[in-house]
Enzyme design. Structure first.
Site, PDB file in Angstrom:
ATOM      1  N   ARG A 211       0.865  -1.192   0.000  1.00  0.00           N
ATOM      2  CA  ARG A 211       0.000   0.000   0.000  1.00  0.00           C
ATOM      3  C   ARG A 211       0.890   1.226   0.000  1.00  0.00           C
ATOM      4  O   ARG A 211       1.754   1.360   0.878  1.00  0.00           O
ATOM      5  CB  ARG A 211      -0.918   0.036   1.222  1.00  0.00           C
ATOM      6  CG  ARG A 211      -1.563   1.406   1.415  1.00  0.00           C
ATOM      7  CD  ARG A 211      -2.599   1.457   2.487  1.00  0.00           C
ATOM      8  NE  ARG A 211      -3.822   0.814   2.063  1.00  0.00           N
ATOM      9  CZ  ARG A 211      -5.007   1.007   2.651  1.00  0.00           C
ATOM     10  NH1 ARG A 211      -5.129   1.833   3.661  1.00  0.00           N
ATOM     11  NH2 ARG A 211      -6.076   0.374   2.214  1.00  0.00           N
TER      12      ARG A 211
ATOM     13  N   HIS B  76      -7.529   0.792  -6.183  1.00  0.00           N
ATOM     14  CA  HIS B  76      -7.714   0.029  -4.940  1.00  0.00           C
ATOM     15  C   HIS B  76      -8.410  -1.297  -5.316  1.00  0.00           C
ATOM     16  O   HIS B  76      -9.589  -1.509  -4.999  1.00  0.00           O
ATOM     17  CB  HIS B  76      -8.550   0.857  -3.966  1.00  0.00           C
ATOM     18  CG  HIS B  76      -8.532   0.359  -2.557  1.00  0.00           C
ATOM     19  ND1 HIS B  76      -7.735  -0.693  -2.131  1.00  0.00           N
ATOM     20  CD2 HIS B  76      -9.238   0.757  -1.455  1.00  0.00           C
ATOM     21  CE1 HIS B  76      -7.940  -0.904  -0.841  1.00  0.00           C
ATOM     22  NE2 HIS B  76      -8.846  -0.045  -0.410  1.00  0.00           N
TER      23      HIS B  76
ATOM     24  N   GLN C  86     -10.339  -3.765  -2.818  1.00  0.00           N
ATOM     25  CA  GLN C  86     -11.633  -3.203  -2.390  1.00  0.00           C
ATOM     26  C   GLN C  86     -12.718  -3.536  -3.417  1.00  0.00           C
ATOM     27  O   GLN C  86     -13.875  -3.800  -3.069  1.00  0.00           O
ATOM     28  CB  GLN C  86     -11.496  -1.682  -2.230  1.00  0.00           C
ATOM     29  CG  GLN C  86     -12.768  -0.969  -1.809  1.00  0.00           C
ATOM     30  CD  GLN C  86     -13.137  -1.210  -0.356  1.00  0.00           C
ATOM     31  OE1 GLN C  86     -12.313  -1.081   0.521  1.00  0.00           O
ATOM     32  NE2 GLN C  86     -14.397  -1.546  -0.099  1.00  0.00           N
TER      33      GLN C  86
ATOM     34  N   ASP D 159     -17.058   8.040  -1.082  1.00  0.00           N
ATOM     35  CA  ASP D 159     -15.761   7.882  -0.412  1.00  0.00           C
ATOM     36  C   ASP D 159     -15.417   9.239   0.219  1.00  0.00           C
ATOM     37  O   ASP D 159     -16.046  10.257  -0.102  1.00  0.00           O
ATOM     38  CB  ASP D 159     -14.705   7.471  -1.468  1.00  0.00           C
ATOM     39  CG  ASP D 159     -13.321   7.235  -0.876  1.00  0.00           C
ATOM     40  OD1 ASP D 159     -13.216   7.026   0.345  1.00  0.00           O
ATOM     41  OD2 ASP D 159     -12.341   7.268  -1.639  1.00  0.00           O
TER      42      ASP D 159
ATOM     43  N   CYS E  65     -16.334   2.499   1.058  1.00  0.00           N
ATOM     44  CA  CYS E  65     -15.176   1.636   1.344  1.00  0.00           C
ATOM     45  C   CYS E  65     -14.726   1.763   2.801  1.00  0.00           C
ATOM     46  O   CYS E  65     -14.087   0.853   3.328  1.00  0.00           O
ATOM     47  CB  CYS E  65     -14.027   1.981   0.404  1.00  0.00           C
ATOM     48  SG  CYS E  65     -13.580   3.728   0.436  1.00  0.00           S
TER      49      CYS E  65
ATOM     50  N   ARG F  37     -13.960  -7.738   2.640  1.00  0.00           N
ATOM     51  CA  ARG F  37     -12.556  -7.473   2.299  1.00  0.00           C
ATOM     52  C   ARG F  37     -11.714  -8.717   2.605  1.00  0.00           C
ATOM     53  O   ARG F  37     -10.839  -9.111   1.846  1.00  0.00           O
ATOM     54  CB  ARG F  37     -12.001  -6.291   3.127  1.00  0.00           C
ATOM     55  CG  ARG F  37     -12.641  -4.937   2.867  1.00  0.00           C
ATOM     56  CD  ARG F  37     -12.446  -4.441   1.460  1.00  0.00           C
ATOM     57  NE  ARG F  37     -11.060  -4.502   1.031  1.00  0.00           N
ATOM     58  CZ  ARG F  37     -10.091  -3.656   1.402  1.00  0.00           C
ATOM     59  NH1 ARG F  37     -10.372  -2.645   2.197  1.00  0.00           N
ATOM     60  NH2 ARG F  37      -8.858  -3.795   0.947  1.00  0.00           N
TER      61      ARG F  37
HETATM   62  N1  NVA Z   1      -9.758   7.371  -1.285  1.00  0.00           N
HETATM   63  C1  NVA Z   1      -9.417   6.864   0.019  1.00  0.00           C
HETATM   64  C2  NVA Z   1      -9.719   5.415   0.095  1.00  0.00           C
HETATM   65  C3  NVA Z   1      -9.471   4.782   1.449  1.00  0.00           C
HETATM   66  C4  NVA Z   1      -9.804   3.330   1.483  1.00  0.00           C
HETATM   67  C5  NVA Z   1      -7.960   7.150   0.308  1.00  0.00           C
HETATM   68  O1  NVA Z   1      -7.115   6.887  -0.564  1.00  0.00           O
HETATM   69  O2  NVA Z   1      -7.641   7.626   1.399  1.00  0.00           O
HETATM   70  N1   CP Z   2     -11.255   0.492   2.775  1.00  0.00           N
HETATM   71  C1   CP Z   2      -9.964   0.407   3.161  1.00  0.00           C
HETATM   72  O1   CP Z   2      -9.046   0.172   2.366  1.00  0.00           O
HETATM   73  O2   CP Z   2      -9.778   0.606   4.483  1.00  0.00           O
HETATM   74  P1   CP Z   2      -8.365   0.749   5.242  1.00  0.00           P
HETATM   75  O3   CP Z   2      -7.756   2.050   4.774  1.00  0.00           O
HETATM   76  O4   CP Z   2      -8.702   0.739   6.689  1.00  0.00           O
HETATM   77  O5   CP Z   2      -7.501  -0.406   4.837  1.00  0.00           O
END
Ligand code: NVA
Ligand code: CP
Length: 330
Positions: A108, A135, A138, A231, A272, A317
């Site tokens: 990540r 992502h 997800q 989101d 998400c 997930r």
């Molecule tokens: N768009 C958000 C998704 C988190 C799961 C981010 O990147 O912070």
């Molecule tokens: N939805 C998601 O990716 O959550 P986290 O950022 O907690 O992993």
């Protein structure tokens, strides 16, 4: 032809065919049934995986850890800042080191190029646990959740409200196009997905008998939708300075009772997570105080309503990530 994705990276859904996505969803359903029934499934005993996080996480990290343990694997977690990667060691070198020790690598981080480079050098499957652009794990959870709720995917009307050019907007557009779901991005034009990605999505959608629509009109965008998805307005890695403009742009696209009432009566609400639906978080409280916005991308009323399936999504997930690990390593 039977699907076999052993050894394949999982970096974005653009790299996966509808048949491969279907296979992963079916596998996830089997794993979910086994988990619910308490049937052991330590099919990957003796293997080890490493989870590299350059951004924070609750769901993705815990899903990879629990999935790994359920499959009988050893799991190493490296938190943001606790590896040499980037600062003292290049991505290519890190990939070659970890690939000698582990059977699979979750990453990540920031740009999609980083995870693609890691995959190029690792020699073992690399799984994208979120980048600024995509992502994909997800997406599998979201598709599984929709299929559980409606019994089918093809022909559903899906509306994404909010920052449609972030990792979630991009990924959902591609996921829907691949699986025959009509996708609408309902957002200000400043936050529409990149034109090249929209063109790709439209071409994929045409093959799968569905459509991709971009609109600034909330009434048209939410009309008769089966799914309303949103989101957070400012994603991880974006500077605090963008909040003011983002609130100005996205306030009209908040998922509230009016948006849900314009969708079908059977519509579900998805997110998400994490979500700013109240002021019970540090950032939520700060934004409420600074900008007078106590609920952001979704109202607390919709988030807590019976139409909201966000915690089913969160659970899925884990089952879907387990399917990805198993299918790419077995
Ligand atoms: N768009 C958000 C998704 C988190 C799961 C981010 O990147 O912070
Ligand atoms: N939805 C998601 O990716 O959550 P986290 O950022 O907690 O992993």
């Amino acid at each position: 032809m039977p699907v076999n994705i052993r050894g394949k990276h999982f970096l974005k859904l653009l790299d996966y065919s509808p048949a491969e996505i279907r296979y992963l969803l079916d596998l996830a359903k089997n794993f979910k049934d086994m988990k619910r029934a308490g049937t052991p499934h330590k099919y990957l005993e003796g293997k080890n995986i490493v989870l590299l996080f350059e951004k924070t996480s609750t769901r993705t990290r815990c899903s990879f850890e629990v999935a790994g343990y359920d499959l009988g694997m050893g799991v190493t977690y490296l938190d943001p800042g606790s590896s040499q990667m980037g600062k003292k060691e290049s991505i290519a070198d890190t990939a070659r080191v970890l690939g000698r020790m582990y059977d699979g690598i979750e990453y990540r981080g920031f740009s999609q190029d980083l995870v693609e480079e890691l995959a190029k050098y690792a020699g073992v499957p690399v799984w994208n646990g979120l980048t600024d652009q995509f992502h994909p794990t997800q997406m599998l959870a979201d598709l599984l959740t929709m299929e559980e709720k409606f019994g089918y995917l093809k022909g559903l009307k899906f509306t994404y409200m909010g920052d449609a050019r972030n990792n979630m907007g991009n990924s959902l557009m591609i996921a829907c196009a691949k699986m025959g779901i009509h996708f609408t991005a309902c957002a200000p034009k400043e936050l529409f997905p990149a034109p090249e990605l929209v063109e790709k999505a439209k071409a994929i959608a045409a093959e799968n008998h569905c459509t991709v629509t971009l609109t600034e009109d909330v009434n048209a965008g939410t009309k008769d939708a089966d799914v309303i998805y949103t989101d957070i307005w400012v994603s991880m890695g974006e500077p605090d300075e963008v909040w003011e403009e983002r609130i100005r742009l996205l306030r009209p696209y908040q998922v509230n009772a009016a948006a849900m009432a314009n969708a079908k009566r059977s519509a579900i609400f998805m997110h998400c997570l994490p979500s700013f639906h109240d002021t019970r978080t540090t950032i939520g409280a700060e934004i409420a105080e600074k900008f007078g916005v106590p609920e952001m991308e979704v109202t607390d009323e919709v988030f807590e309503s019976p139409q909201s399936v966000v915690f089913d999504e969160a659970e899925n997930r884990m089952h879907t990530i387990k399917a990805v690990i198993y299918a790419t390593l077995c």
